[in-house]
Design an enzyme around this catalytic site. Sequence first.
Site, PDB file in Angstrom:
ATOM      1  N   SER A  87     -28.032  -3.765  46.850  1.00  0.00           N
ATOM      2  CA  SER A  87     -27.820  -3.502  45.430  1.00  0.00           C
ATOM      3  C   SER A  87     -29.153  -3.164  44.775  1.00  0.00           C
ATOM      4  O   SER A  87     -30.213  -3.667  45.184  1.00  0.00           O
ATOM      5  CB  SER A  87     -27.253  -4.788  44.821  1.00  0.00           C
ATOM      6  OG  SER A  87     -27.460  -4.849  43.454  1.00  0.00           O
TER       7      SER A  87
ATOM      8  N   TYR B  86     -27.277 -14.203  42.749  1.00  0.00           N
ATOM      9  CA  TYR B  86     -26.595 -13.089  43.429  1.00  0.00           C
ATOM     10  C   TYR B  86     -27.625 -12.083  43.959  1.00  0.00           C
ATOM     11  O   TYR B  86     -27.599 -11.700  45.136  1.00  0.00           O
ATOM     12  CB  TYR B  86     -25.618 -12.379  42.481  1.00  0.00           C
ATOM     13  CG  TYR B  86     -25.192 -11.036  43.012  1.00  0.00           C
ATOM     14  CD1 TYR B  86     -24.296 -10.951  44.081  1.00  0.00           C
ATOM     15  CD2 TYR B  86     -25.731  -9.848  42.514  1.00  0.00           C
ATOM     16  CE1 TYR B  86     -23.947  -9.717  44.621  1.00  0.00           C
ATOM     17  CE2 TYR B  86     -25.387  -8.615  43.047  1.00  0.00           C
ATOM     18  CZ  TYR B  86     -24.495  -8.559  44.097  1.00  0.00           C
ATOM     19  OH  TYR B  86     -24.156  -7.341  44.642  1.00  0.00           O
TER      20      TYR B  86
ATOM     21  N   LYS C 176     -28.965 -10.777  47.927  1.00  0.00           N
ATOM     22  CA  LYS C 176     -29.126  -9.409  48.450  1.00  0.00           C
ATOM     23  C   LYS C 176     -30.553  -9.229  48.997  1.00  0.00           C
ATOM     24  O   LYS C 176     -30.746  -8.630  50.052  1.00  0.00           O
ATOM     25  CB  LYS C 176     -28.827  -8.366  47.359  1.00  0.00           C
ATOM     26  CG  LYS C 176     -27.362  -8.301  46.986  1.00  0.00           C
ATOM     27  CD  LYS C 176     -26.472  -7.897  48.161  1.00  0.00           C
ATOM     28  CE  LYS C 176     -25.004  -8.020  47.863  1.00  0.00           C
ATOM     29  NZ  LYS C 176     -24.136  -7.859  49.040  1.00  0.00           N
TER      30      LYS C 176
END
Length: 342
Positions: free
Chosen positions: A125, A150, A154
Amino acid sequence: MKVLVTGGCGYIGAHTIVDLINNGFDVVSVDSNIRSSTQLLDGIEKITGKKIRNYKVDLCNLEDTHAVFHENRDIVGVIHFAALKTVPESVADPLFYFHNNLASLVNVLKCVKEFNIPNLVFSSSCSVYGNTTELPVVEATPLGEAQSPYARTKQMGEQMIQDYSKVNDTQSILLRYFNPVGAHPSALIGELPLGRPDNLVPVITQTAIGKIPKLTVFGHDYDTRDGSCIRDYIHVMDIANAHTKALQYLLDQKNTDNCEIFNLGTGNGVTVLEAIKAFEKISGVKLNYELGPRRPGDVIAIYANNNKAKQLLGWEPNIGIEDMMRTAWQWEVALRDRVLSN
Ligand code: NAD
Ligand code: WQD
């Protein structure tokens, strides 16, 4: 050639399965349905005529994951989408995110190693870049501080695959998506946000259809051309096609590095107000919105330099902001019509 797609019942996984099938691949999916149902698999079948087998397995369970790989040892690669992706939820419950997104990845890598799977593609991302001011962002732009657990999953997921790839035979690609939006033009598959969405485009379509009373534009005094934030929205079918191209690139052994990174964006920055105008234009619906305060944690502007993916993968994003909005809107309308007809 058979590909294992994890998270195949989800938004980007489902669109990618369609693109893989259109390009001659066979697909099996693993998805625990923690954030989905099998609804999109039905849509895939209507679009492609192919019924996709989904193993309802939590990838955090090694034994069950191992059984899936054992049964599918003839796969040429894994495309690993499965993860939790809601930023505020990850802030509220970081351990849930670390466990789900990273334990599942460890298990996938263990099985990839044991069954000698040659190729791996990972969903990363643009959030790995953090609060960067270097625009447009290139793959070599240093990663900033992750703005959420989050985003940290990644960054850590990328590092785990990089370290793994240094000492194992698997060839890997990390795809950094910018802001995926829109739906398949058939309106048979699209995004199915659970609960109230946080992302701009589902908020726009749900406001237009009356599920949400009003959209708030988060910030109108930023140093941008109209005061609202800039993002690189990219159509989900363009994202999907990049996965097929990435897999083909690995199968053709064109990669020079065991683990290569590609940005997946259009390269065009669009403001929130421009996105709203594009939606109003294609839908003919006047959106009920207000200018509101900034949302904590938002970066002012981020968009991709996508030259590497264009040059090496031969990928070209070719769906513009109006068609992104058009297909997102057609999907929202189709969802409503389906509910009304049931
Ligand atoms: P999604 O929630 O629609 O799909 C993810 C799927 O993974 C869901 O069907 C869910 O049930 C499944 N899943 C989650 N944890 C699992 C587990 N432990 N075992 C088995 N299945 C599990 O999300 P999406 O938008 O399709 O995102 C796919 C990937 O792309 C994710 O890794 C996400 O972080 C990444 N990504 C998404 C965006 C975006 O804006 N949509 C942007 C950048 C990156
Ligand atoms: C876009 C713009 C908002 C809702 C998130 C994740 C990121 C990645 C993509 C997975 C921002 C504005 C939004 C609203 C608004 N996902 N907005 N009103 O924040 O760029 O990125 O999704 O990897 O990790 O953080 O996307 O769609 O939430 O917001 O004004 O009701 O729309 O402020 O400028 P974001 P978004």
